[in-house]
Design a protein around this motif. Sequence first.
Motif, short mmCIF file in Angstrom:
data_model
loop_
_atom_site.label_atom_id
_atom_site.label_comp_id
_atom_site.label_asym_id
_atom_site.label_seq_id
_atom_site.Cartn_x
_atom_site.Cartn_y
_atom_site.Cartn_z
N UNK A 244 28.57 13.01 65.68
CA UNK A 244 28.52 13.77 64.44
C UNK A 244 29.21 15.11 64.66
N UNK A 245 30.18 15.45 63.80
CA UNK A 245 30.97 16.66 63.98
C UNK A 245 31.04 17.43 62.67
N UNK A 246 30.84 18.76 62.73
CA UNK A 246 31.01 19.55 61.52
C UNK A 246 32.48 19.57 61.11
N UNK A 247 32.72 19.56 59.80
CA UNK A 247 34.05 19.35 59.27
C UNK A 247 35.03 20.48 59.51
N UNK A 248 34.57 21.62 60.03
CA UNK A 248 35.46 22.76 60.23
C UNK A 248 36.34 22.62 61.47
N UNK A 249 36.01 21.71 62.38
CA UNK A 249 36.72 21.66 63.65
C UNK A 249 37.63 20.43 63.73
N UNK A 250 38.93 20.63 63.45
CA UNK A 250 39.88 19.53 63.55
C UNK A 250 40.01 19.05 65.00
N UNK A 251 39.87 19.97 65.95
CA UNK A 251 40.01 19.58 67.35
C UNK A 251 38.85 18.69 67.80
N UNK A 263 32.34 7.92 64.22
CA UNK A 263 32.38 9.36 64.04
C UNK A 263 31.97 9.70 62.61
N UNK A 264 30.96 10.52 62.50
CA UNK A 264 30.52 11.02 61.20
C UNK A 264 30.88 12.49 61.07
N UNK A 265 31.29 12.88 59.86
CA UNK A 265 31.60 14.28 59.58
C UNK A 265 30.41 14.92 58.87
N UNK A 266 29.94 16.03 59.43
CA UNK A 266 28.84 16.78 58.83
C UNK A 266 29.41 17.80 57.85
N UNK A 267 28.76 17.99 56.71
CA UNK A 267 29.31 18.89 55.68
C UNK A 267 29.39 20.33 56.16
N UNK A 268 30.46 20.99 55.78
CA UNK A 268 30.66 22.41 56.08
C UNK A 268 31.44 23.00 54.90
N UNK A 269 30.91 24.05 54.31
CA UNK A 269 31.55 24.66 53.15
C UNK A 269 32.82 25.39 53.56
N UNK A 270 33.69 25.63 52.57
CA UNK A 270 34.86 26.46 52.80
C UNK A 270 35.95 25.85 53.64
N UNK A 271 36.08 24.51 53.64
CA UNK A 271 37.13 23.89 54.43
C UNK A 271 38.51 24.23 53.87
N UNK A 272 39.46 24.42 54.78
CA UNK A 272 40.83 24.67 54.35
C UNK A 272 41.47 23.37 53.90
N UNK A 273 42.63 23.47 53.28
CA UNK A 273 43.35 22.28 52.83
C UNK A 273 43.70 21.39 54.01
#
Length: 322
Positions: A244-251, A263-273
């Motif tokens: 499970x990974x927060x959505x802010x980290x592309x790496x 792999x699951x994406x955990x919600x994170x506000x304010x993601x860039x395009x």
Amino acid sequence: MAENSRFSLPLTWIITEGMAGTENQCLGVADALGVTPLVLRVSLKQPWKLLSPYLGFERATSFAPPLCGPWPDLLIASGRKSISASRYIKKASRGKTFTVQIQDPRHSLKDFDLVAVPAHDPARGENVLVTQATPNRITSARLSQAMRDFSEILTRVSSPRVAVLVGGSTKTHRFTQEEANSLASLLSPLVHQGVGLMITTSRRTGRENEESLRQHLSTPNGYFWNGGDTNPYLGFLAFADFILVTGDSTSMISDAATTGKPVYVLPMAGLSKRQAGLIENLKKAGIVRDFTGMLEDWTYPRLHDSERIADEIRRKSGLFPN
């Protein structure tokens, strides 16, 4: 070229601004090529710092530390400030250095021999290689070694084992206490189900947010990294049944997708395009899913982005024996 017992390997430099994420991408490509690079972290002096990469007219002293020969056979670079360095080295070496730019430079593509971009970046052209995500250092061999290195602490974690990789604040968004509490609430049912959570945070998480997550999610059958011992990040990826990974980290998302595990994406506000674009592309490829509280197993071909870039360098540069 540097000497090897069998053949000559190209002298290789990596140039970045010193950010761990971009440097890791370059190192992943170097690993896949089998070269040991000289890693340089550069900054720019004024006026290049203010006007990079558009000013041009770079010279050795435009950079700190100054860039001087002998020039490498191969340059792998990433980050905005590395664009000027790559351009300068190409000119100073009289075109002999094969220059590779990782990530979209948002600059003239003709200044580089090869540009490698993930699918969510817009750059396209004859010298552009499009990958699914970002290159990294995750390999089967590294994961196997991590299983040995961290077996003592992570075999104690209950199955199924779930790696939880938490990022935090970015240039465009602050990770708030409210968001940390929401994340804890989303993951708490897994704790009650006896799932073994292996949790790591980053410097971007923030101390108060980390303490909130620790208070709600630390259990005897899990492992919450304290930040002081050897970082078990690779061990988490190796031992995990789910990631499970927060959505802010592309790496970290790219790292996780290179394991071939769900792999699951955990919600994170304010993601860039760009962040949202990576996640959406990987969803369409069946690699990642949004986490809604349930764990389901699925398979997909693990990513090989570092290897793909390395293969293209071998093909185009002429620096590596067949």
